[in-house]
Motif scaffolding. Structure first.
Motif, short mmCIF file in Angstrom:
data_model
loop_
_atom_site.label_atom_id
_atom_site.label_comp_id
_atom_site.label_asym_id
_atom_site.label_seq_id
_atom_site.Cartn_x
_atom_site.Cartn_y
_atom_site.Cartn_z
N ASP A 68 0.56 -1.15 -0.44
CA ASP A 68 0.25 0.12 0.04
C ASP A 68 1.06 1.38 0.03
O ASP A 68 -0.01 2.53 -0.26
CB ASP A 68 -0.63 0.01 1.70
N LYS A 566 -10.83 -5.23 7.31
CA LYS A 566 -9.83 -4.57 5.91
C LYS A 566 -9.08 -5.57 6.12
O LYS A 566 -8.16 -5.79 5.10
CB LYS A 566 -8.74 -3.20 7.11
N ASN A 603 -11.63 2.51 13.98
CA ASN A 603 -10.24 3.20 13.46
C ASN A 603 -8.82 3.08 15.16
O ASN A 603 -9.44 3.34 16.43
CB ASN A 603 -10.45 5.39 13.59
N LYS A 608 -7.33 11.07 10.62
CA LYS A 608 -5.80 11.56 9.54
C LYS A 608 -4.95 10.04 8.83
O LYS A 608 -5.03 10.47 7.84
CB LYS A 608 -4.98 12.37 10.27
N ASP A 609 -5.28 9.12 9.66
CA ASP A 609 -4.56 8.11 8.65
C ASP A 609 -5.33 7.31 8.24
O ASP A 609 -6.83 6.75 8.13
CB ASP A 609 -3.40 7.81 10.16
N ALA A 610 -5.14 6.62 7.38
CA ALA A 610 -5.96 5.32 7.00
C ALA A 610 -6.12 3.97 7.52
O ALA A 610 -6.03 3.89 9.30
CB ALA A 610 -5.63 4.58 5.65
N THR A 612 -6.55 0.59 9.08
CA THR A 612 -6.05 0.09 8.72
C THR A 612 -6.22 -1.88 9.20
O THR A 612 -7.11 -1.97 9.97
CB THR A 612 -4.14 0.11 9.94
N ASN A 753 -6.45 16.56 1.62
CA ASN A 753 -4.92 15.38 0.70
C ASN A 753 -4.38 15.09 1.71
O ASN A 753 -4.60 13.38 1.45
CB ASN A 753 -4.81 15.63 -0.55
N TYR A 755 -5.76 13.74 4.46
CA TYR A 755 -5.96 13.42 5.52
C TYR A 755 -6.70 11.61 4.60
O TYR A 755 -6.86 12.57 3.66
CB TYR A 755 -7.06 13.86 5.57
N SER A 756 -6.73 10.66 5.59
CA SER A 756 -7.32 9.40 4.19
C SER A 756 -8.61 10.03 5.16
O SER A 756 -9.56 9.87 4.23
CB SER A 756 -6.68 8.24 5.36
N ARG A 758 -11.62 12.32 5.39
CA ARG A 758 -11.82 13.88 5.16
C ARG A 758 -13.80 14.67 4.73
O ARG A 758 -14.13 14.01 4.06
CB ARG A 758 -10.72 14.20 4.40
#
Length: 800
Positions: A68, A566, A603, A608-610, A612, A753, A755-756, A758
């Motif tokens: 990824d 995921k 989350n 802010k993160d994708a 996981t 962009n 931030y994952s 948004r």
């Protein structure tokens, strides 16, 4: 001559108090905002700039090549530093530091018995003695070369020593206990560290005191474990990284080296690089510095535009003065100096007021940003203030001075000038458009930032975050045996709805990641899973939802796994049911078990993160936190009961708790601070722009007194007169919006962009901006417009 210039300038300004007030106010507020921005940027760019060899110091991090994308970590493994010294003896220095924030320190008395002074130290580090040779943190007691050379030795700061022993001079030779089992002797005292460092050291224990120091595990990566090197003067950044690539291949397995490589990051970039974070968990990107610098510059320009517009618009009133001066022999150069002296007086007065405003509001800024910035009239500040004084004087005064000094004396004495022929009305329009372009762009940006912050605050994260308290728990063998009894006692309280143990909170900035082997495959998977070790009550406590299978059964050790959606997708499986019963193997058979359930995605860190891939399982020996779900009613009594029960179970430890929603809010602390700053700057930009608009309308009302009287005599209504005043400015604001909207959209779209998760930039942002701009501008001009519209036309026609 110079004295005469200033004397005449003072008289002119005294006669035009409104003109002087508008310009001084606008410039003072603009310069004050710019000065505060300068102080923030100066503070942020000064971090750790006091280390002598900082330009040759690098932090050795890890770069992971995963399907990824590329992921970065500032961490390494324990054997890396030792091996670097052996493989590259040309390196001037190699040092390791291992942060251990939140661990407990107990102060020992002179007989080495524990006292009641217990602290959870956020600034606790394990450090090699080489560290103090590399970084210039001064000692006020002890020898920096030998202070941490032996196991069970410690160095504390002056403030920490005073907190422990009352007087730092009493610290040398005294002892402290780490985690209730390692007694360390204090061998050095550091001078209190400055605020502008990313090493928040309060207590430094020798690295040899840490049980993992002798580890030879090259496959691990710990973000808290950092290796620093000082390169010789001739070694380049590229040479160092090439050496690290070879170093990785030499010491790691080919399979692991294909995924991870060590690389160097300049120490000077550590405070600004968001890929790595730092010990303060606070970076200040260079893009942000650029943005703030541009905002400060634009605020100064907006204030200067007010001066230019008002000075050129008022020039018609000074045409005769210029004509008389020229007839009496004044030269153009003398007139330019005369008008520049007026500008200098206004600018100098504004600078004095600006410094007072900045000094008065700096405590509020420090409170907002959680900094300790001070105004010290050192060389950079003096140069900045002097530079702004000269720049604003020239930027604001030069063009009006040239226009005024260029009048033809005969034409001026015949009063044939008008506001339309002096200074160029099209220029004034362009400057007003520029003002409101900046102001509206700031409004759009602020609305988008606030919208994103509200999204972070309110968006579902896949678990129940309300009324959940996370409490640290000790991990020694005796404390582990007390956990079941503690949970039972807490659950007997009716207001406690659930209790769960885990390594970290359900969402945390700390992570434990690893690859694994799936379904007896020959090779591990090519990605890392986020490991959430937690007991079986985690699903109830956090309200996690199952989409397939069932939660794992209560256990002290790993027997079964639950994964998230995921991870199922990452493995290429279409249906969550397909993974049930398949085996997961961590670390070559050390932890093996079947997948018994699939939990809905949640989350595990900030939004802010994708999302996981997650693997969950019980493993009591690695738990470090307890989550307690409570009822909102009688919350204070419940919290007091929890603390009392916890302290009874662990009397030797410090109780520390945090609500989960407060932890989540801390993820976005910097963004929230910036959104507040943008609100303030947008408000300042609008205020300064409207101040200039008010001045122009006031001047227009005086210049068009007769015209308005004639129009009223000929039948114009009050509405017609008000429309006459407002139409041009409404048009200019519309033009400014047409420029500001696409520019703001472009820059804010790029910002989002990052931030994952948004928001989408909707039309409502732009509708609110143009509506607010028109409303504010209308309120600004309405007083003078209404006053002119309802003036007696007879008095207007008598006006000369």
């Amino acid at each position: 001559m110079i004295r005469n210039y200033f004397k005449t300038a003072w008289r002119n300004l005294s006669r035009n108090k409104d003109y002087a007030f508008i310009n001084i106010t606008g410039l003072a507020i603009g310069v004050a905002a710019c000065l505060l921005i300068f102080l923030v940027i100066q503070f942020e760019t000064s971090f750790d700039n006091f280390h002598a060899n900082r330009d040759r110091i690098y932090i050795i991090g890890s770069k992971f090549k995963l399907p990824d994308g590329i992921h970065y970590s500032r961490g390494t493994c324990f054997p890396a530093a030792k091996q670097l010294r052996i493989d590259y003896p040309q390196l001037e220095n190699v040092s390791t530091s291992y942060a251990s924030p939140g661990d407990q320190i107990t102060v020992m008395d002179e007989a080495n018995h524990p006292t009641q002074k217990k602290f959870e130290e956020q600034g606790l580090f394990f450090i090699e003695p080489h560290f103090f040779e590399m970084f210039n943190f001064p000692f006020i007691a002890g020898n920096p070369k030998t202070a941490l050379a032996e196991p069970y030795t410690a160095v504390v700061t002056q403030a920490t020593a005073e907190r422990y022993f009352g007087d730092w001079r009493n610290a040398i030779g005294r002892s402290i206990k780490y985690k209730d089992h390692k007694i360390c002797k204090i061998t050095g005292v550091l001078k209190n560290l400055p605020a502008n460092t990313d090493f928040p050291i309060q207590v430094a224990l020798s690295l040899k005191t840490n049980d993992q120091e002798s580890s030879n595990d090259w496959g691990s990566n710990n973000g808290y474990l950092n290796t620093f090197v000082t390169v010789p003067a001739g070694m380049t950044y590229e040479q160092l990284n090439n050496n690290l690539v070879a170093f990785t291949k030499r010491h790691e397995t080919a399979e692991f080296a294909a995924r991870r490589v060590f690389f160097a990051e300049p120490f000077n970039d550590l405070h600004f690089d968001k890929r790595f974070n730092n010990y303060n968990n606070r970076t200040f990107s260079k893009e942000l510095i650029t943005s703030l610098s541009l905002i400060g510059l634009f605020l100064i320009i907006i204030a200067c535009i007010n001066f230019i517009n008002l000075a050129t618009a008022q020039a018609v009133n000074r045409a005769k003065e210029v004509g008389v001066r020229k007839v009496l022999g004044s030269k153009k150069k003398q007139l330019v100096l005369q008008f520049l002296s007026e500008t200098f007086i206004i600018t100098f007065s504004s600078m004095i007021i600006a410094v007072i405003i900045a000094y008065s509001t700096l405590p509020l800024l420090n409170q907002l940003l959680k900094t300790t910035i001070t105004i010290q009239f050192n060389t950079p500040i003096v140069v900045f203030i002097a530079g702004v004084l000269i720049l604003v004087t020239l930027l604001s005064g030069l063009y009006p001075a040239v226009i005024l000094s260029g009048f033809n004396p005969i034409t001026a004495l015949k009063s044939k000038f008008s506001s339309k022929t002096v200074g160029g009305i099209s220029l004034r329009r362009a400057l007003v458009v520029l003002q409101f372009t900046v102001a509206q762009a700031l409004i759009i940006g602020t609305l988008i930032v606030v919208g994103q912050m509200n999204y972070f605050k309110n968006a579902p994260m896949g678990f129940d975050k309300d009324a959940v308290v996370n409490i640290d728990i000790p991990g020694d063998s005796l404390s582990i045996t007390k956990r079941d009894a503690l949970k039972t006692q807490l659950l007997q309280q009716p207001s406690v709805k659930g209790v769960s143990y885990g390594t970290f909170a359900i969402t945390d900035e700390s992570h434990w990641g690893s690859d694994f082997t799936f379904n007896n495959a020959a090779k591990p998977v090519d990605f890392n899973a986020d490991l959430k070790w937690a007991d079986a009550d985690v699903f109830k406590t956090y309200g996690l939802q199952m989409v397939a299978g069932e939660p794992y059964r209560p256990s002290d050790t790993v027997r079964e796994f639950v994964v998230n959606e995921k991870l199922v997708k990452q493995l290429g499986l279409r249906n969550p049911q397909d993974i049930l019963g398949k085996k997961i193997d961590f670390w070559g058979g050390q932890l093996v078990g079947p997948v018994v359930g699939v939990v809905k995605d949640f989350n595990t860190s900030s939004m802010k993160d994708a999302m996981t891939p997650v693997v969950m399982a019980p493993w009591k020996y690695v738990y470090g936190t307890m989550a307690v779900k409570i009822q909102p009613e009688n919350m204070q009594q419940t919290l007091a009961f929890i603390e009392k029960t916890w302290n009874a179970a662990y009397p030797a430890y410090v109780y520390k708790s945090q609500f989960l929603d407060d932890k989540i809010a801390s993820f976005y602390e910097q963004e929230n601070q910036l959104s507040q700053l943008y609100k303030i700057f947008a408000g300042i930009a609008i205020f300064i722009s409207c101040l200039g608009l008010y001045g122009l309308v006031s001047f227009m009302a005086v210049q068009r007194t007769k015209e308005i009287g004639i129009r009223k005599v000929l039948g114009a209504s009050a509405g017609n007169i008000m429309y006459l005043f407002s139409k041009e400015f409404m048009l200019l604001i519309a033009v400014a919006f047409a420029i500001a909207a696409p520019l703001a959209y472009y820059f804010m779209h790029n910002w989002l962009n990052n931030y994952s998760f948004r928001i989408l930039i909707g039309a409502d942002v732009f509708v609110i901006t143009i509506a607010a701009s028109i409303a504010i501008a209308w309120l600004t001009v309405s007083y003078q417009a209404i006053r002119a519209a309802f003036a007696n036309p007879v008095k207007s026609l008598r006006t000369e």
